[in-house]
Design a protein around this motif. Structure first.
Motif, PDB file in Angstrom:
ATOM      1  N   PHE A  72      14.902   7.730  65.748  1.00 10.23           N
ATOM      2  CA  PHE A  72      15.176   6.296  65.904  1.00 10.23           C
ATOM      3  C   PHE A  72      16.043   6.040  67.135  1.00 10.23           C
ATOM      4  O   PHE A  72      15.789   5.106  67.908  1.00 10.23           O
ATOM      5  N   ILE A  73      17.055   6.888  67.338  1.00 16.25           N
ATOM      6  CA  ILE A  73      17.935   6.732  68.498  1.00 16.25           C
ATOM      7  C   ILE A  73      17.157   6.901  69.795  1.00 16.25           C
ATOM      8  O   ILE A  73      17.347   6.135  70.757  1.00 16.25           O
ATOM      9  N   LYS A  74      16.269   7.889  69.820  1.00 18.03           N
ATOM     10  CA  LYS A  74      15.513   8.161  71.047  1.00 18.03           C
ATOM     11  C   LYS A  74      14.572   7.002  71.399  1.00 18.03           C
ATOM     12  O   LYS A  74      14.232   6.818  72.569  1.00 18.03           O
ATOM     13  N   LYS A  75      14.159   6.225  70.398  1.00 16.29           N
ATOM     14  CA  LYS A  75      13.240   5.109  70.645  1.00 16.29           C
ATOM     15  C   LYS A  75      13.963   3.781  70.865  1.00 16.29           C
ATOM     16  O   LYS A  75      13.315   2.742  71.028  1.00 16.29           O
ATOM     17  N   MET A  76      15.276   3.802  70.830  1.00 13.87           N
ATOM     18  CA  MET A  76      16.023   2.555  71.020  1.00 13.87           C
ATOM     19  C   MET A  76      15.734   1.939  72.385  1.00 13.87           C
ATOM     20  O   MET A  76      15.694   2.658  73.394  1.00 13.87           O
ATOM     21  N   PRO A  77      15.520   0.605  72.448  1.00 13.97           N
ATOM     22  CA  PRO A  77      15.235  -0.049  73.738  1.00 13.97           C
ATOM     23  C   PRO A  77      16.468  -0.155  74.639  1.00 13.97           C
ATOM     24  O   PRO A  77      16.349  -0.494  75.820  1.00 13.97           O
ATOM     25  N   ILE A  78      17.643   0.100  74.080  1.00 12.60           N
ATOM     26  CA  ILE A  78      18.876   0.108  74.874  1.00 12.60           C
ATOM     27  C   ILE A  78      19.526   1.483  74.739  1.00 12.60           C
ATOM     28  O   ILE A  78      19.335   2.177  73.739  1.00 12.60           O
ATOM     29  N   ALA A  79      20.263   1.877  75.767  1.00 13.17           N
ATOM     30  CA  ALA A  79      20.913   3.195  75.741  1.00 13.17           C
ATOM     31  C   ALA A  79      21.972   3.224  74.646  1.00 13.17           C
ATOM     32  O   ALA A  79      22.861   2.363  74.625  1.00 13.17           O
ATOM     33  N   PRO A  80      21.895   4.179  73.716  1.00 15.92           N
ATOM     34  CA  PRO A  80      22.884   4.254  72.630  1.00 15.92           C
ATOM     35  C   PRO A  80      24.279   4.547  73.168  1.00 15.92           C
ATOM     36  O   PRO A  80      24.446   5.303  74.134  1.00 15.92           O
ATOM     37  N   ASP A  81      25.278   3.937  72.524  1.00 22.86           N
ATOM     38  CA  ASP A  81      26.653   4.172  72.956  1.00 22.86           C
ATOM     39  C   ASP A  81      27.260   5.310  72.136  1.00 22.86           C
ATOM     40  O   ASP A  81      26.605   5.916  71.278  1.00 22.86           O
ATOM     41  N   VAL A  82      28.534   5.593  72.388  1.00 23.83           N
ATOM     42  CA  VAL A  82      29.188   6.735  71.738  1.00 23.83           C
ATOM     43  C   VAL A  82      29.296   6.534  70.222  1.00 23.83           C
ATOM     44  O   VAL A  82      29.253   7.509  69.461  1.00 23.83           O
ATOM     45  N   VAL A  83      29.398   5.289  69.790  1.00 19.20           N
ATOM     46  CA  VAL A  83      29.529   5.032  68.354  1.00 19.20           C
ATOM     47  C   VAL A  83      28.262   5.454  67.626  1.00 19.20           C
ATOM     48  O   VAL A  83      28.317   6.093  66.563  1.00 19.20           O
ATOM     49  N   VAL A  84      27.109   5.114  68.179  1.00 16.85           N
ATOM     50  CA  VAL A  84      25.828   5.487  67.561  1.00 16.85           C
ATOM     51  C   VAL A  84      25.696   7.000  67.481  1.00 16.85           C
ATOM     52  O   VAL A  84      25.343   7.565  66.433  1.00 16.85           O
ATOM     53  N   TRP A  85      25.998   7.695  68.573  1.00 19.87           N
ATOM     54  CA  TRP A  85      25.914   9.164  68.588  1.00 19.87           C
ATOM     55  C   TRP A  85      26.926   9.765  67.614  1.00 19.87           C
ATOM     56  O   TRP A  85      26.636  10.759  66.930  1.00 19.87           O
ATOM     57  N   ARG A  86      28.106   9.161  67.523  1.00 17.61           N
ATOM     58  CA  ARG A  86      29.140   9.727  66.651  1.00 17.61           C
ATOM     59  C   ARG A  86      28.766   9.574  65.161  1.00 17.61           C
ATOM     60  O   ARG A  86      29.101  10.422  64.344  1.00 17.61           O
ATOM     61  N   ILE A  87      28.066   8.489  64.838  1.00 16.62           N
ATOM     62  CA  ILE A  87      27.578   8.323  63.461  1.00 16.62           C
ATOM     63  C   ILE A  87      26.631   9.470  63.106  1.00 16.62           C
ATOM     64  O   ILE A  87      26.713  10.074  62.024  1.00 16.62           O
ATOM     65  N   LEU A  88      25.748   9.781  64.055  1.00 13.32           N
ATOM     66  CA  LEU A  88      24.795  10.874  63.820  1.00 13.32           C
ATOM     67  C   LEU A  88      25.498  12.221  63.753  1.00 13.32           C
ATOM     68  O   LEU A  88      25.154  13.075  62.911  1.00 13.32           O
ATOM     69  N   LEU A  89      26.501  12.436  64.597  1.00 11.33           N
ATOM     70  CA  LEU A  89      27.231  13.703  64.588  1.00 11.33           C
ATOM     71  C   LEU A  89      27.978  13.892  63.258  1.00 11.33           C
ATOM     72  O   LEU A  89      27.999  15.008  62.706  1.00 11.33           O
ATOM     73  N   SER A  90      28.549  12.801  62.743  1.00 14.67           N
ATOM     74  CA  SER A  90      29.221  12.886  61.436  1.00 14.67           C
ATOM     75  C   SER A  90      28.234  13.268  60.339  1.00 14.67           C
ATOM     76  O   SER A  90      28.547  14.062  59.432  1.00 14.67           O
ATOM     77  N   ALA A  91      27.025  12.723  60.430  1.00 13.06           N
ATOM     78  CA  ALA A  91      25.993  13.057  59.438  1.00 13.06           C
ATOM     79  C   ALA A  91      25.561  14.515  59.569  1.00 13.06           C
ATOM     80  O   ALA A  91      25.309  15.187  58.556  1.00 13.06           O
ATOM     81  N   CYS A  92      25.495  15.029  60.808  1.00  9.87           N
ATOM     82  CA  CYS A  92      25.142  16.434  61.032  1.00  9.87           C
ATOM     83  C   CYS A  92      26.171  17.350  60.371  1.00  9.87           C
ATOM     84  O   CYS A  92      25.827  18.365  59.756  1.00  9.87           O
ATOM     85  N   LYS A  93      27.445  17.001  60.490  1.00 11.51           N
ATOM     86  CA  LYS A  93      28.506  17.779  59.855  1.00 11.51           C
ATOM     87  C   LYS A  93      28.356  17.752  58.337  1.00 11.51           C
ATOM     88  O   LYS A  93      28.470  18.768  57.646  1.00 11.51           O
TER      89      LYS A  93
END
Length: 611
Positions: free
Chosen positions: A516-537
């Motif tokens: 979903f992040i890779k298909k976003m029409p706008i460049a994801p910010d650090v908050v979006v990536w950090r949400i995913l990183l927390s889920a990875c942990k």
């Protein structure tokens, strides 16, 4: 003897006035006539003397004039007037003038009608007083009738009559007639120009204000403080600061006296432009200041964030009103100094100053951010008991405060009691229900919102997506997200994409979240990536965590959280060497980890603890 002395003294005082032409002394003596008539005028001759004085228009004219100019004594003027046989035009004018500036100006029209029916023709003064009364009512129809009388009597060309007509017409909303009257005047003075300028200013015709000012300059009429207040205000409303500066230069070059009103206007225009040094200069030079002067300067310093000087001015004010207190409380709240906002509000209550809706809105916002339920509850109680206007903004602030303090039931109660609601009201309750674990109620309320035809906002959908994430309604959440643009015409923003990533991640769909992040029409910010990183942990997805961390380090290499999250992910997978390397990488890059903190309240004092 007791009866003769006062009557004799009164008689001789009248004789002296008639001989010396001194009406002031007459007023002082006649004011005691009703009391004298009851106590001393017993014999037929004494009563005859009293009646002769009391009904004489010449002798009573000054008394009636004096009473007519006093709003508290207007009824006495009326009593004296009714005893005069017959009233002269001068006496009629005193009464018409008195009523024209009273709280009941329509009585001036009634007096004129009564005078007209008795066959007395008014003069230029009569007309001026009547136009003033028509302006204050306002009654343009009767004003036009009197205008016709002025034409017939030949008074329309009189300068003061014409000025009164201009004022009457614009006060009645007839700017066209006011302009026509002005254009037809053969002779104009400063009052003529100011009257029309004030009219255009009152009806927000600011370009016309400037047009008239330029025409006034061409006519070699020097402006005064009244003119310049309206001209400066026109520049302010038009946002034409270059013209405003030229007007300020005009004030300096022509030595226009800066009274308290012009001074306040200049302070305000400098405040709006954040030129507090210039505002301070005007304030310092003013010979007279009022509470508006102080408030305007405080607002100026508050706007530029200099609350130290603003507070000093506030402390030095000779007198404070609700605006003074509210300005400071709002300023503290808007600059995230919430504890100071609450403290000042408590001082305001101790000073017995009644807060208004703006005050309570600001302090409730501060209470929400601090979690001060006790103060917020007390404010709500004060609003209910003292009849503070609870408009839609106060209601929304109460909802937000109760939701942030965890009292969702009370927030719903406020919401249900609100007579008027906007999208913010709905959004606040929906979001409050969602973050406090009442996801089903939030979704039901959203459905009700749509049924009632209230258009959702971007904020509403944040609340809905949060609710779906909390209860694991993945498909429903995705449908809501899709409906934003397709159904409601709202283009999703970064926060909505972050909510969807959180929705997918919480349910264990980490790979879908990444896609979903890779298909976003706008460049994801650090908050979006950090949400995913927390889920990875959380789910132990080390491979994806490494990918996400590389993205985060590209975007924000100085945030210690990026390193800590990946280090903890490695530790969770028993990859201790990699966990240690991440910590070392963090130290080598001199990335500082901020100290954690927590605050607790002990008694009336907040204590912050560093962890």
């Amino acid at each position: 003897m007791l009866a003769s002395r006062p009557s004799a003294r009164f008689f001789f005082s009248i004789q002296a006035v008639q001989e010396n032409g001194g009406p002031r002394r007459l007023v002082d003596n006649i004011r005691s006539v009703p009391q004298l008539s009851r106590n001393y005028f017993q014999s037929p001759s004494q009563k005859a003397l009293f009646r002769g004085i009391h009904t004489n228009p010449s002798l009573m004219s000054e008394v009636i004039r004096s009473y007519s100019l006093s709003s508290t004594n207007l009824h006495k003027a009326h009593l004296a007037f009714n005893q005069i046989e017959p009233p002269t035009l001068v006496v009629w004018n005193h009464k018409i003038r008195g009523f024209s500036q009273s709280d009941n100006p329509v009585e001036a029209i009634h007096m004129y009608t009564r005078m007209h029916h008795q066959g007395i023709t008014g003069n230029n003064l009569t007309l001026i007083f009547l136009f003033k009364a028509c302006a204050r009512i306002p009654d343009v129809v009767f004003g036009q009738k009197i205008h016709v009388h002025a034409l017939k009597l030949g008074f329309e060309s009189y300068l003061y009559v014409s000025n009164a007509l201009i004022h009457m017409y614009w006060m009645c909303g007839q700017l066209g007639f006011a302009q026509k009257m002005f254009d037809e005047m053969l002779d104009r003075d400063l009052v003529s120009w100011n009257s029309l300028i004030c009219g255009y200013s009152q009806y927000n015709e600011y370009k016309e204000v400037l047009r008239l000012f330029y025409a006034m300059r061409e006519a070699n009429i020097k402006a005064d403080a009244v003119t310049m207040v309206k001209v400066i205000l026109a520049c302010s409303h038009l946002g034409d600061w270059e013209v405003a500066d030229s007007m300020i230069e005009y004030i300096k070059e022509n030595n226009v006296e800066i009274d308290v009103y012009l001074g306040n206007t200049l302070i305000d225009i400098y405040r709006r432009r954040s030129l507090v040094d210039l505002a301070q200069g005007v304030f310092d030079r003013m010979q007279e200041r009022n509470i508006v002067s102080w408030n305007a300067l405080i607002m100026g310093y508050a706007k530029v964030g200099n609350l130290t000087v603003a507070q000093k001015l506030f402390d030095n004010m000779p007198k404070r009103d609700v605006i003074s207190w509210t300005t400071m409380i709002t300023s503290y709240s808007q600059t995230s100094q919430f504890a100071d906002a609450v403290k000042l509000f408590q001082e305001m209550m101790a000073a017995k100053v009644r807060p208004d809706k703006f005050t309570v809105t600001s302090v409730l916002s501060a209470c929400a951010r601090l979690g001060k339920l006790d103060v917020g509850w007390a404010v709500h109680d004060y609003i209910c008991k003292h009849g503070v206007e609870a408009d839609i903004y106060v209601g929304n602030s109460l909802i937000d405060m109760y939701c942030k303090c965890g009292l969702v039931e009370k927030a719903l109660e406020v919401f249900q009691d609100m007579k008027d609601k906007d999208s913010v009201s709905w959004t606040s309750v929906i979001s409050g229900l969602a973050v406090n674990g009442f996801a089903d109620s939030a979704l039901n309320l959203f459905s009700q919102m749509l049924r009632e035809g209230v258009r959702p906002t971007h904020g509403t959908f944040v609340g809905i997506l949060l609710a779906c994430a909390h209860v694991g309604f993945v498909n429903e959440g995705l449908e809501y997200f899709e409906s934003m643009e397709k159904v409601h015409g709202l283009v999703p923003e970064m926060k909505h994409y972050g909510c969807v990533v959180d929705l997918l991640s919480r349910s264990g769909n980490i790979d879908k979240a990444y896609e979903f992040i890779k298909k976003m029409p706008i460049a994801p910010d650090v908050v979006v990536w950090r949400i995913l990183l927390s889920a990875c942990k959380l789910h132990g997805n080390v491979a994806l965590a490494e990918i996400v961390t590389r993205k985060l380090l590209e975007l924000d290499p100085c945030d210690s959280g990026n390193y800590v999250l990946l280090s903890n992910t490695y530790a969770g997978a028993d990859r201790w060497d990699d966990a240690i390397k991440m910590r070392e990488l963090m130290e080598d890059g001199d990335v500082q980890k901020p100290s954690g903190s927590s605050s607790i309240e002990v008694g009336c004092h907040g204590i912050k603890l560093l962890l």
